[in-house]
Design a protein around this motif. Structure first.
Motif, mmCIF file in Angstrom:
data_model
loop_
_atom_site.group_PDB
_atom_site.id
_atom_site.type_symbol
_atom_site.label_atom_id
_atom_site.label_comp_id
_atom_site.label_asym_id
_atom_site.label_seq_id
_atom_site.Cartn_x
_atom_site.Cartn_y
_atom_site.Cartn_z
ATOM 1 N N LEU A 1 -49.468 -5.720 -54.687
ATOM 2 C CA LEU A 1 -48.295 -6.185 -55.407
ATOM 3 C C LEU A 1 -47.744 -7.386 -54.663
ATOM 4 N N VAL A 2 -47.693 -8.532 -55.328
ATOM 5 C CA VAL A 2 -47.201 -9.758 -54.698
ATOM 6 C C VAL A 2 -45.673 -9.740 -54.730
ATOM 7 N N VAL A 3 -45.081 -9.988 -53.568
ATOM 8 C CA VAL A 3 -43.629 -10.021 -53.415
ATOM 9 C C VAL A 3 -43.229 -11.339 -52.742
ATOM 10 N N PRO A 4 -41.974 -11.749 -52.916
ATOM 11 C CA PRO A 4 -41.555 -13.003 -52.282
ATOM 12 C C PRO A 4 -41.322 -12.869 -50.783
ATOM 13 N N ASP A 5 -41.105 -11.631 -50.304
ATOM 14 C CA ASP A 5 -40.770 -11.418 -48.908
ATOM 15 C C ASP A 5 -41.143 -9.981 -48.530
ATOM 16 N N GLY B 1 -46.795 -15.590 -40.031
ATOM 17 C CA GLY B 1 -46.129 -15.151 -41.248
ATOM 18 C C GLY B 1 -46.896 -14.171 -42.118
ATOM 19 N N LYS B 2 -48.027 -13.666 -41.628
ATOM 20 C CA LYS B 2 -48.828 -12.732 -42.417
ATOM 21 C C LYS B 2 -48.737 -11.333 -41.831
ATOM 22 N N ARG B 3 -48.521 -10.358 -42.743
ATOM 23 C CA ARG B 3 -48.449 -8.949 -42.345
ATOM 24 C C ARG B 3 -49.279 -8.115 -43.309
ATOM 25 N N TRP B 4 -49.690 -6.958 -42.845
ATOM 26 C CA TRP B 4 -50.374 -5.961 -43.674
ATOM 27 C C TRP B 4 -49.359 -4.840 -43.844
ATOM 28 N N VAL B 5 -48.765 -4.784 -45.045
ATOM 29 C CA VAL B 5 -47.686 -3.836 -45.309
ATOM 30 C C VAL B 5 -48.134 -2.892 -46.419
ATOM 31 N N VAL B 6 -48.185 -1.597 -46.103
ATOM 32 C CA VAL B 6 -48.607 -0.585 -47.064
ATOM 33 C C VAL B 6 -47.490 0.445 -47.195
ATOM 34 N N VAL B 7 -47.111 0.716 -48.446
ATOM 35 C CA VAL B 7 -46.132 1.765 -48.738
ATOM 36 C C VAL B 7 -46.790 2.778 -49.657
ATOM 37 N N GLU B 8 -46.300 4.021 -49.605
ATOM 38 C CA GLU B 8 -46.914 5.085 -50.390
ATOM 39 C C GLU B 8 -45.846 5.890 -51.118
ATOM 40 N N ALA C 1 -48.007 -7.882 -50.631
ATOM 41 C CA ALA C 1 -48.588 -9.145 -50.187
ATOM 42 C C ALA C 1 -47.609 -10.274 -50.479
ATOM 43 N N LYS C 2 -47.238 -11.022 -49.472
ATOM 44 C CA LYS C 2 -46.308 -12.127 -49.640
ATOM 45 C C LYS C 2 -47.002 -13.287 -50.340
ATOM 46 N N ALA C 3 -46.327 -13.825 -51.356
ATOM 47 C CA ALA C 3 -46.874 -14.971 -52.086
ATOM 48 C C ALA C 3 -47.087 -16.136 -51.121
ATOM 49 N N LYS C 4 -48.248 -16.806 -51.268
ATOM 50 C CA LYS C 4 -48.610 -17.888 -50.353
ATOM 51 C C LYS C 4 -48.513 -19.270 -50.979
ATOM 52 N N ASN C 5 -48.506 -19.338 -52.315
ATOM 53 C CA ASN C 5 -48.499 -20.646 -52.957
ATOM 54 C C ASN C 5 -47.717 -20.571 -54.269
#
Length: 123
Positions: free
Chosen positions: A4-8, A33-40, A50-54
């Motif tokens: 899921l792409v998120v702004p932050d 500025g890159k992280r691996w974030v998993v929620v359940e 996933a933070k939007a990159k472009n």
């Protein structure tokens, strides 16, 4: 697991963990500025935030399924879950509906993605 792409990252964590009650499974900082974030979710579905990159990714936030409901969050107690979400500030786009298959209501995350909160009827 679904991306899921998120702004932050932190905004995503705040909503999914604090408002919806998901569990933060992993938050690994890869630097730059890159992280691996998993929620359940409590029912076991996982999201990779996933933070939007472009610009193209930013433009897709909240509209990854063309305005349709993107995700379905099952509960075994609709009334309690709905009340908890409302108290946490979750924006419901409709009042709960009692359909032949389930009790359901559509809500939006802060990024514009639509979700069904659903308690299926026992068959």
């Amino acid at each position: 697991m679904t991306t899921l792409v998120v702004p932050d990252y932190d905004a995503g964590i705040n909503f999914y963990v604090d408002a919806l009650g998901f569990t933060l499974i992993e938050d690994t900082d890869f630097g730059v500025g890159k992280r691996w974030v998993v929620v359940e979710a409590t029912v076991g579905g996982r999201l990779l935030l996933a933070k939007a990159k472009n610009e193209a990714q930013t433009a897709a936030i909240g509209n990854q399924t063309g305005g349709r409901v993107s995700f379905f969050l099952h509960t075994d107690n609709f009334a309690d879950t709905h009340a908890r979400f409302v108290a946490a500030g979750v924006e419901f786009l409709e009042e709960p509906r009692h359909e032949p298959y389930a009790t359901v209501a559509v809500f939006a995350d802060p990024f514009g993605n639509k979700w069904d909160l659903i308690e299926p009827k026992e068959v």
